[in-house]
Each structure stands twice: as C-alpha cells, then as structure tokens.
Design an enzyme around this catalytic site. Structure first.
Site, PDB file in Angstrom:
ATOM      1  N   SER A 100     -94.717 -26.281 -52.236  1.00 13.83           N
ATOM      2  CA  SER A 100     -93.379 -26.069 -52.623  1.00 13.83           C
ATOM      3  C   SER A 100     -93.069 -25.751 -54.294  1.00 13.83           C
ATOM      4  O   SER A 100     -94.843 -25.167 -54.406  1.00 13.83           O
ATOM      5  CB  SER A 100     -91.818 -26.984 -52.645  1.00 13.83           C
ATOM      6  OG  SER A 100     -90.934 -25.853 -52.580  1.00 13.83           O
ATOM      7  N   ASP A 242     -90.922 -19.509 -55.350  1.00 14.31           N
ATOM      8  CA  ASP A 242     -91.848 -20.759 -55.583  1.00 14.31           C
ATOM      9  C   ASP A 242     -93.256 -20.810 -54.759  1.00 14.31           C
ATOM     10  O   ASP A 242     -93.387 -19.338 -53.966  1.00 14.31           O
ATOM     11  CB  ASP A 242     -91.372 -21.883 -55.456  1.00 14.31           C
ATOM     12  CG  ASP A 242     -90.954 -22.219 -54.759  1.00 14.31           C
ATOM     13  OD1 ASP A 242     -90.432 -21.636 -53.344  1.00 14.31           O
ATOM     14  OD2 ASP A 242     -90.544 -23.105 -54.080  1.00 14.31           O
ATOM     15  N   ASP A 244     -93.754 -22.104 -51.757  1.00 10.62           N
ATOM     16  CA  ASP A 244     -93.248 -21.597 -50.645  1.00 10.62           C
ATOM     17  C   ASP A 244     -92.042 -20.727 -49.848  1.00 10.62           C
ATOM     18  O   ASP A 244     -92.280 -20.578 -48.995  1.00 10.62           O
ATOM     19  CB  ASP A 244     -93.671 -22.741 -49.753  1.00 10.62           C
ATOM     20  CG  ASP A 244     -92.031 -23.611 -50.213  1.00 10.62           C
ATOM     21  OD1 ASP A 244     -91.634 -23.807 -51.494  1.00 10.62           O
ATOM     22  OD2 ASP A 244     -91.057 -24.307 -49.050  1.00 10.62           O
ATOM     23  N   ASP A 246     -88.960 -20.896 -50.281  1.00 10.05           N
ATOM     24  CA  ASP A 246     -87.501 -21.108 -50.057  1.00 10.05           C
ATOM     25  C   ASP A 246     -86.927 -20.632 -51.444  1.00 10.05           C
ATOM     26  O   ASP A 246     -85.296 -20.537 -50.803  1.00 10.05           O
ATOM     27  CB  ASP A 246     -87.044 -22.385 -49.777  1.00 10.05           C
ATOM     28  CG  ASP A 246     -88.334 -23.483 -50.393  1.00 10.05           C
ATOM     29  OD1 ASP A 246     -88.931 -23.038 -50.912  1.00 10.05           O
ATOM     30  OD2 ASP A 246     -88.194 -24.482 -49.595  1.00 10.05           O
TER      31      ASP A 246
HETATM   32 MG    MG Z   1     -89.927 -24.360 -51.897  1.00  9.24          MG
END
Ligand code: MG
Length: 453
Positions: A100, A242, A244, A246
């Site tokens: 992440s 970021d 990934d 999310d």
């Molecule tokens: Mg993330």
C-alpha cells in the site's frame, strides 16, 4: 520458519521488508495457510507494481496451489480492482500483494474473503492460528488445480465505478486532469477511467514499473511534483494515488495540495446532497465530517481504524458513504472497500455539477487543522506504552474503541499503535492551528517518554 517476528500482522494482512523478514519460505507458508483457511477454494491474486511483486507472487502461488486451491492470477491490479474481481468471479477469497502506502522496500499480503472484504479481526485470528499450527491441507498429484489468468479486471472495475455516475455530464466539461499514480497499480486503470470521462490527462509517474519516484503515501510532503504540474498545465484538478490505489488526494486548480482528509469530506458533502443517510468513518477522521453530516441532519458512526472496521459497519447500517480520512473513500454503490477510482468519479461529478472551481468547493469544507505525528515503537512495547498514556488524560473521558481518543470542545487527540508499521501514531485536530501543533507535540513527547521508560 514459522515465526512472524519483524513483520506487521493484523486486519491489514502481513507486511514485511523484502530481503529481510519477507522471505519466499515464509510467503509460501502464508499461502498454504490461506489456502487451508479457504478450504482449498478459488482464490484471486493481484499485485501492485513493486519490483518484489513477482518474487512474492510465485511464492504465494506455490503455497496456495499446494493445498488444492485453484488460483486466478490477475497480476498488476489496484486493491479495489482485486476486491471487485473476487465478487465478480464468485471466488472464495483473494490475496493482494501490496504494501500500500509503505515505502518501496516493503511488501505485504492483504487477505480478502468471498464478498471482497478484508478478513476482520476474528477471521484474521483464525487465519493466523492455522498459520502457527502449521497443519496445512496437502493436495496429492491428482488433486492439484490449475493456475489461470483473467484479463477482465479493468473492464469490470470501471463498469462498476461508472454505473451510478452521470458520465455525460462529466464528459461535457472536458476537464483537464493532472494525475500522479506514483508508478503504482493505478497507473494503468486510472488514465483509462479519465479517458472514458472525456478528460484531457496530464500525467506524471504513471509508468507501472514500481520504481516509486517519491514515498507513495498521498500526503502533502510527497505531492510537490503534482502541484507544480497542475499549475504549469492549468489543470482543473489533480489526483494522487498511493501504490495500490485505494487512497486518493486532491490538488486544487491553484496547485494547493489539500490535506488527504478533504477527499472524503468533499465526497461526503456531495453524496449527502444527492442522498441523505448514515456516514461511517474511523476514529481518526476529521470532525469536518460531523459538521457536514449535521448540516444534512444525518448521523455519523465512528469505528476503529482499518478498512474492514468501517466497511462492515457501513454495510450493517446501509450507510450512504464512508471511509477513512487518509484519502480512503468507500462508495457502497461500487463496493464495500476504499477505492480511489470511486473517489475520483464522485469528485469529478461534483465538479461538473457546480459552476465553481475545486478550490471553492474545498473552501466549503469546515476548516480544521490537523497534526499527524508518529514515532517508532516496537510492537512488543506498544501495549505497555498505551497503558502508560492513560494517566495523561485521567481527568478526561477516554474513548477506548481503539487506542485512546480524547475529545475536547475545539479539538481531539487519537493515539494508537499502527496496524501497518511499527509506530505509534498521534493524530490531533483543532479549530486553531497552534493548538493542534502544541497538543500534538505535547502528546508525542509523552509517548516518547513512555517508550523510553
Ligand atoms: Mg493503499
């Protein structure tokens, strides 16, 4: 080999440093444990762009397959894409290989169940119990299943994100959008989304090579490049994700880097204007959310930090919107998980619905000053440190939902051990800038004292 020392474990999965604590042996065991936990079902595996992605992925595949799972490899995909694919393909669970917002040397396994939501606290415990006991399912030669691939991820995710949005309304505005994906998992899908919305894209760091040009956390200190790009190209708005994807942060047309709290505050402002209903956020999220909800006469429910805690409550109360103040917007119409793409389309629809630029929309959000500090603290010490801190607030009413949260008339403080890094976080918010930084400094000093003592 079974020790999880030097790793971060919890409802966000297992995180470690590649080449040190996160080894192939350990990852294969974790894969086998998850395959066992999932009773050798169908597992979707995706990853972000980190250079360690393949090493981690093939180790995990080996573990999963050894238990008799069939595995679908969707390769580079955002965390929300992967969560949606679990549901779409009717799988039993999923693994996302991504640390992440953590720096490049980290990687991690995020674990999901059949509804595409993270394992909750009890389910995580069950999983780690299986891991530690080490009694994994072992498939024989004629029980081993295939490793498959699936190329429908982007199409399926975008369809879900765009389904409830007025695409034509956004297209008519021909927005110029600046984008910084930090060379992460959003680098592929996000430009496609913006193209579908008729936006002119000016991008930096959108090569999915996993070489992060800056720390991937979408916060002020990391977004200078994007701010400059917005100004130079006279873009209408800027978005940063970021690694990934999310989480998302917003930059105004003037190049102002909005605190990551604004992503959820502005999305909430807009969604409540469309539909009234309950809002669910975590304990560390800005009080601006309460002010916004108050103005629409709807309740706010607060949960412990961590997507699963917010998402489960949001689903339970059938809320309209929710998320985390770190840039994590959850739109239940799309999926019960934080999704930067869902956040981006809400922002663009909001912008398309108004005659004003994004800087003016940001001005409508009640003004609070926050200070987010952290200090290193080994996992083994954090419980003792947290107990020691109670004394500091013995005259106040403490909320123990997670760590310590103390609310005052014009400010609040939340102190908690992080679930993703070996640190203790101190989050303070106040209507007054100096009060916020003074309170944060004072609390951090006490935290450090407790860690030493
Ligand atoms: Mg993330």
């Amino acid at each position: 080999m079974s020790s999880l020392v030097n790793l971060m474990t919890g409802v966000s999965g297992v995180r470690g440093i590649v080449g040190r604590s996160l080894t192939p042996e350990l990852l294969t065991r974790l894969g086998a444990a998850f395959g066992t936990y999932m009773k050798a079902g169908h597992i979707i595996v995706g990853r972000d762009t980190r250079t360690s992605g393949d090493m981690v992925k093939y180790s995990v595949f080996s573990g999963l397959l050894s238990t008799g799972c069939n595995v679908t490899d969707i390769d580079i995909a955002t965390t929300p894409s992967c969560q949606i694919m679990i549901e779409e393909l009717g799988a039993d669970g999923g693994v996302v290989i991504s640390a992440s917002h953590n720096p490049i040397e980290w990687n991690a396994l995020k674990l999901f169940k059949a509804n595409g939501m993270y394992l909750n606290k009890e389910e995580s415990k069950e999983f780690f119990d299986i891991y530690h006991k080490g009694h994994f399912l072992k498939a024989e030669w004629n029980q081993l299943k295939d490793l498959e691939t699936d190329a429908s991820t982007i199409r399926r995710h975008l369809k879900k994100v765009l389904k409830h949005i007025d695409v034509e309304k956004i297209r008519r505005r021909k927005f110029k959008v600046a984008l910084d994906c930090c060379n992460g998992a959003g680098s592929i899908i996000t430009p496609i989304l913006l193209e579908k919305l008729g936006c002119q894209i000016v991008s930096i760091h959108c090569l999915p090579n996993g070489l992060f040009p800056h720390n991937p956390e979408p916060i002020f200190i990391n977004l200078g490049d994007l701010s400059k790009l917005v100004k130079k190209t006279r873009a209408d708005i800027g978005f940063a994700q970021d690694a990934d994807a999310d989480r998302v942060a917003v930059i105004t047309e003037k190049g102002r880097i909005l605190s990551e709290e604004y992503s959820l505050s502005m999305a909430t402002q807009y969604r409540l204007s469309q539909k009234k209903g309950t809002v669910v956020v975590n304990l560390s999220t800005s009080r601006a959310i309460d002010d916004i909800a108050d103005s629409y006469g709807v309740p706010v429910i607060r949960t412990a930090v961590g997507e699963i805690n917010v998402a489960e409550k949001l689903k339970e109360v059938n809320g309209v919107i929710g998320g985390e103040g770190n840039g994590g917007v959850i739109d239940p119409r799309v999926h019960y998980g934080r999704d930067s793409l869902a956040g981006i389309v809400i922002m663009l629809e909001y912008l398309a619905s108004e005659r004003e630029p994004v800087s003016k929309l940001a001005d409508r959000i009640p003004k609070y000053y926050s200070a987010k500090l952290k200090t290193d603290c080994p996992d083994s010490k954090s419980a003792k440190v947290m107990r020691g801190l109670r004394n500091m607030f013995k005259k106040e009413k403490i909320d123990f939902t997670e760590g310590l949260k103390v609310s005052f008339d014009h400010s609040w403080v939340h102190i908690r051990p992080s679930g993703t890094e070996p640190v203790i976080r101190v989050i303070v918010e106040s209507q007054h800038k100096k009060q916020a930084s003074d309170l944060a400094d004072k609390v951090l000093k006490e935290v450090k004292k407790q860690i030493k003592g």
